[in-house]
Design a protein around this motif. Structure first.
Motif, PDB file in Angstrom:
ATOM      1  N   VAL A 167     -28.635  39.466 -40.920  1.00 37.34           N
ATOM      2  CA  VAL A 167     -29.729  39.402 -39.944  1.00 37.34           C
ATOM      3  C   VAL A 167     -30.825  38.469 -40.440  1.00 37.34           C
ATOM      4  CG1 VAL A 167     -31.593  40.734 -38.869  1.00 37.34           C
ATOM      5  CG2 VAL A 167     -29.276  41.661 -38.930  1.00 37.34           C
ATOM      6  N   ASP A 168     -31.121  38.556 -41.737  1.00 40.38           N
ATOM      7  CA  ASP A 168     -32.133  37.682 -42.329  1.00 40.38           C
ATOM      8  C   ASP A 168     -31.732  36.213 -42.186  1.00 40.38           C
ATOM      9  OD1 ASP A 168     -34.558  37.459 -44.292  1.00 40.38           O
ATOM     10  OD2 ASP A 168     -32.984  36.244 -45.214  1.00 40.38           O
ATOM     11  N   GLN A 169     -30.462  35.921 -42.431  1.00 40.78           N
ATOM     12  CA  GLN A 169     -29.977  34.544 -42.306  1.00 40.78           C
ATOM     13  C   GLN A 169     -30.009  34.080 -40.850  1.00 40.78           C
ATOM     14  OE1 GLN A 169     -29.035  32.442 -45.103  1.00 40.78           O
ATOM     15  NE2 GLN A 169     -30.345  34.116 -45.770  1.00 40.78           N
ATOM     16  N   ALA A 170     -29.644  34.967 -39.931  1.00 45.03           N
ATOM     17  CA  ALA A 170     -29.691  34.617 -38.507  1.00 45.03           C
ATOM     18  C   ALA A 170     -31.124  34.327 -38.070  1.00 45.03           C
ATOM     19  CB  ALA A 170     -29.094  35.738 -37.665  1.00 45.03           C
ATOM     20  N   ASP A 171     -32.077  35.135 -38.544  1.00 45.59           N
ATOM     21  CA  ASP A 171     -33.483  34.899 -38.217  1.00 45.59           C
ATOM     22  C   ASP A 171     -33.956  33.559 -38.772  1.00 45.59           C
ATOM     23  OD1 ASP A 171     -33.529  37.323 -36.952  1.00 45.59           O
ATOM     24  OD2 ASP A 171     -34.605  38.384 -38.550  1.00 45.59           O
ATOM     25  N   ALA A 172     -33.542  33.252 -40.008  1.00 45.01           N
ATOM     26  CA  ALA A 172     -33.948  31.983 -40.628  1.00 45.01           C
ATOM     27  C   ALA A 172     -33.372  30.802 -39.856  1.00 45.01           C
ATOM     28  CB  ALA A 172     -33.495  31.944 -42.089  1.00 45.01           C
ATOM     29  N   ARG A 173     -32.097  30.919 -39.437  1.00 44.00           N
ATOM     30  CA  ARG A 173     -31.485  29.829 -38.657  1.00 44.00           C
ATOM     31  C   ARG A 173     -32.158  29.674 -37.302  1.00 44.00           C
ATOM     32  NH1 ARG A 173     -26.689  31.756 -41.062  1.00 44.00           N
ATOM     33  NH2 ARG A 173     -26.269  33.112 -39.290  1.00 44.00           N
ATOM     34  N   ALA A 174     -32.491  30.793 -36.677  1.00 44.51           N
ATOM     35  CA  ALA A 174     -33.165  30.728 -35.379  1.00 44.51           C
ATOM     36  C   ALA A 174     -34.536  30.076 -35.512  1.00 44.51           C
ATOM     37  CB  ALA A 174     -33.298  32.131 -34.784  1.00 44.51           C
ATOM     38  N   ALA A 175     -35.266  30.418 -36.565  1.00 40.44           N
ATOM     39  CA  ALA A 175     -36.583  29.813 -36.783  1.00 40.44           C
ATOM     40  C   ALA A 175     -36.448  28.317 -37.042  1.00 40.44           C
ATOM     41  CB  ALA A 175     -37.284  30.499 -37.958  1.00 40.44           C
ATOM     42  N   ALA A 176     -35.427  27.929 -37.831  1.00 43.62           N
ATOM     43  CA  ALA A 176     -35.208  26.510 -38.109  1.00 43.62           C
ATOM     44  C   ALA A 176     -34.836  25.767 -36.838  1.00 43.62           C
ATOM     45  CB  ALA A 176     -34.124  26.349 -39.168  1.00 43.62           C
ATOM     46  N   SER A 177     -34.024  26.390 -35.990  1.00 41.57           N
ATOM     47  CA  SER A 177     -33.630  25.761 -34.728  1.00 41.57           C
ATOM     48  C   SER A 177     -34.829  25.585 -33.809  1.00 41.57           C
ATOM     49  CB  SER A 177     -32.564  26.603 -34.030  1.00 41.57           C
ATOM     50  OG  SER A 177     -31.386  26.645 -34.792  1.00 41.57           O
ATOM     51  N   ARG A 178     -35.693  26.615 -33.751  1.00 40.10           N
ATOM     52  CA  ARG A 178     -36.897  26.494 -32.922  1.00 40.10           C
ATOM     53  C   ARG A 178     -37.798  25.373 -33.418  1.00 40.10           C
ATOM     54  NH1 ARG A 178     -36.620  32.194 -33.016  1.00 40.10           N
ATOM     55  NH2 ARG A 178     -38.106  32.250 -34.741  1.00 40.10           N
ATOM     56  N   GLU A 179     -37.927  25.267 -34.721  1.00 41.58           N
ATOM     57  CA  GLU A 179     -38.766  24.212 -35.296  1.00 41.58           C
ATOM     58  C   GLU A 179     -38.173  22.837 -35.012  1.00 41.58           C
ATOM     59  OE1 GLU A 179     -42.169  22.902 -37.041  1.00 41.58           O
ATOM     60  OE2 GLU A 179     -41.653  24.994 -36.647  1.00 41.58           O
ATOM     61  N   ALA A 180     -36.845  22.725 -35.165  1.00 42.84           N
ATOM     62  CA  ALA A 180     -36.180  21.455 -34.894  1.00 42.84           C
ATOM     63  C   ALA A 180     -36.299  21.079 -33.425  1.00 42.84           C
ATOM     64  CB  ALA A 180     -34.710  21.536 -35.299  1.00 42.84           C
ATOM     65  N   SER A 181     -36.145  22.069 -32.542  1.00 40.90           N
ATOM     66  CA  SER A 181     -36.271  21.811 -31.113  1.00 40.90           C
ATOM     67  C   SER A 181     -37.685  21.351 -30.768  1.00 40.90           C
ATOM     68  CB  SER A 181     -35.924  23.077 -30.331  1.00 40.90           C
ATOM     69  OG  SER A 181     -36.093  22.877 -28.952  1.00 40.90           O
ATOM     70  N   GLY A 186     -41.200  16.905 -29.241  1.00 36.21           N
ATOM     71  CA  GLY A 186     -42.359  16.054 -29.503  1.00 36.21           C
ATOM     72  C   GLY A 186     -41.978  14.594 -29.639  1.00 36.21           C
ATOM     73  N   ARG A 187     -40.867  14.345 -30.334  1.00 34.08           N
ATOM     74  CA  ARG A 187     -40.405  12.962 -30.512  1.00 34.08           C
ATOM     75  C   ARG A 187     -39.985  12.353 -29.172  1.00 34.08           C
ATOM     76  NH1 ARG A 187     -41.133   8.284 -32.497  1.00 34.08           N
ATOM     77  NH2 ARG A 187     -39.246   7.118 -33.066  1.00 34.08           N
ATOM     78  N   LEU A 188     -39.305  13.144 -28.331  1.00 37.01           N
ATOM     79  CA  LEU A 188     -38.892  12.655 -27.015  1.00 37.01           C
ATOM     80  C   LEU A 188     -40.099  12.327 -26.144  1.00 37.01           C
ATOM     81  CD1 LEU A 188     -35.878  14.995 -26.205  1.00 37.01           C
ATOM     82  CD2 LEU A 188     -35.802  12.540 -26.664  1.00 37.01           C
ATOM     83  N   ASP A 189     -41.140  13.164 -26.235  1.00 40.90           N
ATOM     84  CA  ASP A 189     -42.363  12.888 -25.481  1.00 40.90           C
ATOM     85  C   ASP A 189     -42.991  11.571 -25.933  1.00 40.90           C
ATOM     86  OD1 ASP A 189     -42.027  15.202 -24.064  1.00 40.90           O
ATOM     87  OD2 ASP A 189     -43.423  16.383 -25.292  1.00 40.90           O
ATOM     88  N   GLU A 190     -42.978  11.346 -27.252  1.00 42.75           N
ATOM     89  CA  GLU A 190     -43.526  10.095 -27.782  1.00 42.75           C
ATOM     90  C   GLU A 190     -42.725   8.891 -27.276  1.00 42.75           C
ATOM     91  OE1 GLU A 190     -43.660  10.241 -32.007  1.00 42.75           O
ATOM     92  OE2 GLU A 190     -45.026  11.964 -32.073  1.00 42.75           O
ATOM     93  N   LEU A 191     -41.396   9.018 -27.298  1.00 42.03           N
ATOM     94  CA  LEU A 191     -40.552   7.911 -26.837  1.00 42.03           C
ATOM     95  C   LEU A 191     -40.738   7.670 -25.339  1.00 42.03           C
ATOM     96  CD1 LEU A 191     -37.259   8.702 -28.781  1.00 42.03           C
ATOM     97  CD2 LEU A 191     -38.844   6.832 -29.210  1.00 42.03           C
TER      98      LEU A 191
END
Length: 198
Positions: A167-181, A186-191
Motif C-alpha cells: 500500500v505504501d508503494q502504491a501511494d508513492a507511485r500514485a503521488a509520483a504520477s500526480r506530480e508527473a501529470s 504545465g509544460r503543455l500549457d507553456e508549449l
C-alpha cells in the motif's frame, strides 16, 4: 566418587533442560516474500528503452526497499491492522511491562497522550525485535520473517506488514504520477502559449 559427581551433573543438566522446555513459550516463525522490481519508472524519456536496471543488477534498489519495509510508516500501518498495540505479547503489558508501567504511572497519569505514544513506541520496538528482513541470495526478493507465540499470529503479522508495504508503494507511485501529470500539464500549457504567440 568421580562417577557419582558426573551422574549428578548430568541429572542436573537434564532437569534444567526439562524446566527450560516447560517454562519457555514456543515461538513460531512465518515468512513472507516480496519481489522488488528494480527498473526505474520514467514517464517521458528520449531513450529507446526507458526502463533501465542499475549497473549492480538492482541489488541497491532491493536493499533500499528492505529499509522501507522496516520503516515506521509501514510497521505502524501493520500494527493498526493487526491490533498489536492491544496484544500483550507485543505491547509490553506482560509482567515486566506492567511492573514498568506501575513504577512510572505517577508521571503518565496526567498525560494520556504521552502514555499512548509510549505504548506505540513499545509495540513498534517489540515488533522490530521479532522480525527480520533480508534479501535472498542472487534474486531480487525480500524475505520478511516474523516470530510470534502462535503460527497463525506470526502469519497474520507477516502478511499485514507485506500488505502495508505494498500500500505504501502504491501511494508513492500514485503521488509520483500526480506530480508527473502536473508537470506535464504545465509544460503543455507553456508549449501551447508559445505556439499561439508564434
Amino acid at each position: 566418587r568421580t562417577g557419582r559427581l558426573i551422574d549428578e551433573a548430568a541429572a542436573a543438566a537434564v532437569a534444567a533442560t526439562l524446566v527450560y522446555c516447560l517454562l519457555t513459550t514456543p515461538q513460531y516463525q512465518a515468512v513472507a516474500q516480496i519481489l522488488v522490481d528494480p527498473r526505474d519508472k520514467q514517464v517521458v524519456s528520449n531513450d529507446v528503452n526507458p526502463s533501465s536496471i542499475a549497473a549492480d543488477g538492482g541489488v541497491t534498489q532491493v536493499e533500499s526497499q528492505g529499509s522501507v519495509l522496516q520503516s515506521n510508516g509501514v510497521l505502524l500501518r501493520a500494527i493498526a491492522a493487526t491490533h498489536l498495540d492491544a496484544d500483550s505479547e507485543f505491547n509490553g503489558s506482560g509482567f515486566f511491562g506492567a511492573l514498568s508501567r506501575v513504577t512510572s504511572l505517577w508521571r503518565r497519569a496526567s498525560d494520556p497522550a504521552a502514555a499512548a505514544e509510549r505504548l506505540k513506541a513499545e509495540t513498534l520496538q517489540s515488533l522490530r525485535k521479532r522480525m527480520t528482513v533480508k534479501r535472498a541470495d542472487k534474486v531480487l526478493v525480500l524475505d520478511l520473517a516474523v516470530r510470534a507465540r502462535t503460527a497463525e499470529r506470526a502469519a497474520e503479522i507477516a502478511n499485514a506488514i507485506a500488505d502495508a508495504y505494498l500500500v505504501d508503494q502504491a501511494d508513492a507511485r500514485a503521488a509520483a504520477s500526480r506530480e508527473a501529470s502536473k508537470d506535464l500539464s504545465g509544460r503543455l500549457d507553456e508549449l501551447q502559449a508559445s505556439v499561439k504567440k508564434a
